[in-house]
Structure formats: structure tokens, C-alpha cells
Motif scaffolding. Structure first.
Motif, short mmCIF file in Angstrom:
data_model
loop_
_atom_site.label_atom_id
_atom_site.label_comp_id
_atom_site.label_asym_id
_atom_site.label_seq_id
_atom_site.Cartn_x
_atom_site.Cartn_y
_atom_site.Cartn_z
N CYS A 1 -0.12 4.41 4.68
CA CYS A 1 -1.12 4.96 4.80
C CYS A 1 -0.63 6.78 4.78
O CYS A 1 -0.13 5.92 4.91
CB CYS A 1 -1.84 4.41 5.54
SG CYS A 1 -2.02 4.82 7.57
N GLY B 1 0.59 -1.09 -0.21
CA GLY B 1 0.16 0.04 -0.33
C GLY B 1 0.72 1.07 -0.02
O GLY B 1 0.36 2.28 0.63
N ASP C 1 -7.14 -0.38 -1.64
CA ASP C 1 -7.47 -0.70 -0.38
C ASP C 1 -7.49 -1.71 0.23
O ASP C 1 -7.65 -2.49 0.78
CB ASP C 1 -8.54 0.17 0.53
CG ASP C 1 -8.34 1.48 0.44
OD1 ASP C 1 -7.07 1.64 1.10
OD2 ASP C 1 -9.16 2.37 0.40
N GLN D 1 -8.33 4.16 5.51
CA GLN D 1 -7.85 3.02 4.67
C GLN D 1 -7.61 2.31 5.59
O GLN D 1 -7.36 1.08 5.59
CB GLN D 1 -6.30 3.49 4.36
CG GLN D 1 -6.30 4.99 3.54
CD GLN D 1 -4.83 5.32 2.68
OE1 GLN D 1 -4.09 5.79 3.38
NE2 GLN D 1 -4.61 5.55 1.11
N ARG E 1 -0.31 3.00 -5.11
CA ARG E 1 -1.04 3.33 -5.25
C ARG E 1 -1.31 4.35 -5.78
O ARG E 1 -2.46 4.23 -7.37
CB ARG E 1 -2.17 3.58 -3.86
CG ARG E 1 -2.19 3.05 -2.43
CD ARG E 1 -2.18 3.61 -1.11
NE ARG E 1 -2.13 3.06 -0.25
CZ ARG E 1 -3.54 2.80 0.32
NH1 ARG E 1 -4.44 2.52 0.15
NH2 ARG E 1 -2.69 2.35 1.65
#
Ligand code: PEP
Length: 263
Positions: free
Chosen positions: A134, A101, A113, A153, A106
């Protein structure tokens, strides 16, 4: 409750194999005289192509002060998934942790997610530790939705994980605007967001789980910033990008996270 600090170096797409070996050896040389018991958990995350070489360098040294992570994985166990690596394959190269992540994954590779959650499950099922990233963009921060975004998240990343699994996991709070920009998030604010994440974990699980999970700060961490960051109540360490690419600066950050020097 005392949580063992973690300093993880994310090498991103840098270093050919020999450079990875040299950097691994350089870090171990810098940490040679440090007492292993006082060191934080020290993790390096080379590219897939350098994992074997870095692992061999770590094994040849045998000091056990530095551990190996991958920067990504795929959640399926095997099959027609061209270009991907399963968790079992990464474990086979010596990885004990996998970063998932990351905002670059991303942003550039469409990691969602839901994918982060599937990856976390696969990592934990294989006995490895996920480092779950995150963080908010500048636009989200300016719009006042930082906490909402990060809580969302984390809630989605941890979906259906047991409290034992969550206790073993690591979260990295990395404000996107601080990554690779030289702009470090103010330590008090980073600590506030990290405490908020811990509170989300408490709401989803319980106090023990919230007090067990290690939560790191990432975003332009440097030797000059680490002591102040480590002095905060809820920051358990750092995920370091740029400053992990030279043995000297990474080792200074590691030394800055030695518990005795966290004042
Ligand atoms: C990162 O890539 O996770 C990171 C925090 O990078 P940097 O330290 O260079 O901001």
C-alpha cells in the motif's frame, strides 16, 4: 510482542535465469557465516521465468536462510486466463510468499483493491503468505490524505479475511514517491504511518492481530538507512527494490536487520 523481522528483495523485471542463479548464490555466500537463528526472514522475489532456477539454487545450497516469493499471481485456480499464473503454480515452483498490490502493478496493470483482496484470499487458501503493498502518491501526501488513502487500501485488501489469516500476512507500506527515486521516507514518519496501519488492523480485528502482523517499509531502502528504520517501534523490516539487485548491498541490508544490531 516480538515480531520476526523480514527483509524481502523485489527484483522487478530484472535478471535472466543465469543472473538469477548467480545473485541467489551470491546472497547465500554473503550470509554464509551468519547464524540462521538471528537472521531476519530473508525473501527474494525473482521474475516468473527465474523462479525455478532460483529455487533450485536455494535447494542445492540447503542452508534454508533464504525463501522464495513471486511478484504477482492471479486469483483464479485455472482456466482460460492467458498469460497468468495461479497461486498453486507458484507454490509448485517453491514460492512461499507472493507480493500483491505493488504500486507498479496498480499503476501500469490496473490492479485494484478488489483484485488485491481476491489475490490475498487465494494466496492464504493455498497456505502461502501475501505481502500486501500500500502507499500514497506525492499528490495524495501533499493533499493531506495519506492516512485516509492507506486505511482505505488496507481495509479493502483485508475484506473477509479471518484474524488468523491476517496475523500470518505481511503488509508493506511503500510511499510511491519514495520507490526507485532515492528519496527515502523519514524513518519517524514511516513509523507513524505504519503504526496507523497497525491501528487500522486493530480496529478491524483486535489487539493481538494488530500486534502479530508484520508491516514493512519500502522505498529506496539502502544499507545506510536500514538500521535507523529497524530501530523504529513499528517497522518490522523492508521491501527492497534497487538495492536487492546486488548480493553485497542486499546482504548488508539483511545484516542491518539482525536483531542484535537494531540499536
Ligand atoms: C519496490 O519496488 O518495492 C521498492 C521499494 O523499490 P526501491 O527500493 O528501488 O525504491
Amino acid at each position: 510482542m516480538s515480531r520476526k523481522p523480514v527483509i524481502a528483495g523485489n527484483w522487478k523485471m530484472h535478471n535472466l535465469q543465469q543472473e538469477a542463479i548467480d545473485l541467489t548464490n551470491g546472497i547465500m555466500q554473503e550470509l554464509k557465516s551468519e547464524d540462521k537463528a538471528l537472521l531476519p526472514e530473508v525473501i527474494i522475489a525473482p521474475t516468473f521465468t527465474s523462479l525455478y532456477a532460483a529455487n533450485k539454487a536455494l535447494k542445492d545450497c540447503g542452508c534454508g536462510k533464504v525463501r522464495l516469493a513471486a511478484q504477482n499471481c492471479y486469483y483464479e485456480t485455472k482456466g482460460a486466463f492467458t498469460g497468468e499464473c495461479s497461486v498453486e503454480m507458484l507454490k509448485d515452483t517453491g514460492c512461499e510468499y507472493i507480493i500483491i498490490g505493488h504500486s507498479e502493478r496498480r499503476q501500469y496493470f490496473g490492479e485494484t483493491d478488489e483484485m488485491v483482496n481476491k489475490k490475498a484470499k487465494s494466496i492464504l487458501n493455498n497456505g502461502l503468505v501475501p505481502i500486501i503493498c500500500c502507499g500514497e502518491s506525492l499528490e495524495q501526501r501533499e493533499a493531506g490524505i495519506t492516512d485516509y488513502h492507506i486505511a482505505s487500501q488496507i481495509t479493502k485488501a483485508l475484506r473477509d479475511l479471518t484474524k488468523e489469516e491476517v496475523s500470518k500476512s505481511i503488509i508493506a507500506y511503500e510511499p510511491i514517491w519514495a520507490i526507485g527515486t532515492g528519496k527515502t521516507c523519514d524513518s519517524v514518519e514511516a513509523n507513524r504511518v505504519i503504526a496507523m496501519i497497525r491501528n487500522v488492523v486493530k480496529g478491524l480485528y483486535d489487539t493481538d492481530t494488530a500486534n502479530s502482523i508484520r508491516i514493512l517499509y519500502g522505498g529506496s531502502v539502502k544499507p545506510a538507512t536500514i538500521k535507523e528504520q529497524m530501530a523504529q517501534s513499528d517497522i518490522d523490516g523492508a521491501l527492497v527494490g534497487g538495492a536487492s539487485l546486488t548480493a553485497d548491498s542486499f546482504a548488508q541490508i539483511v545484516k542491518g536487520a539482525i536483531c542484535n544490531s537494531c540499536v
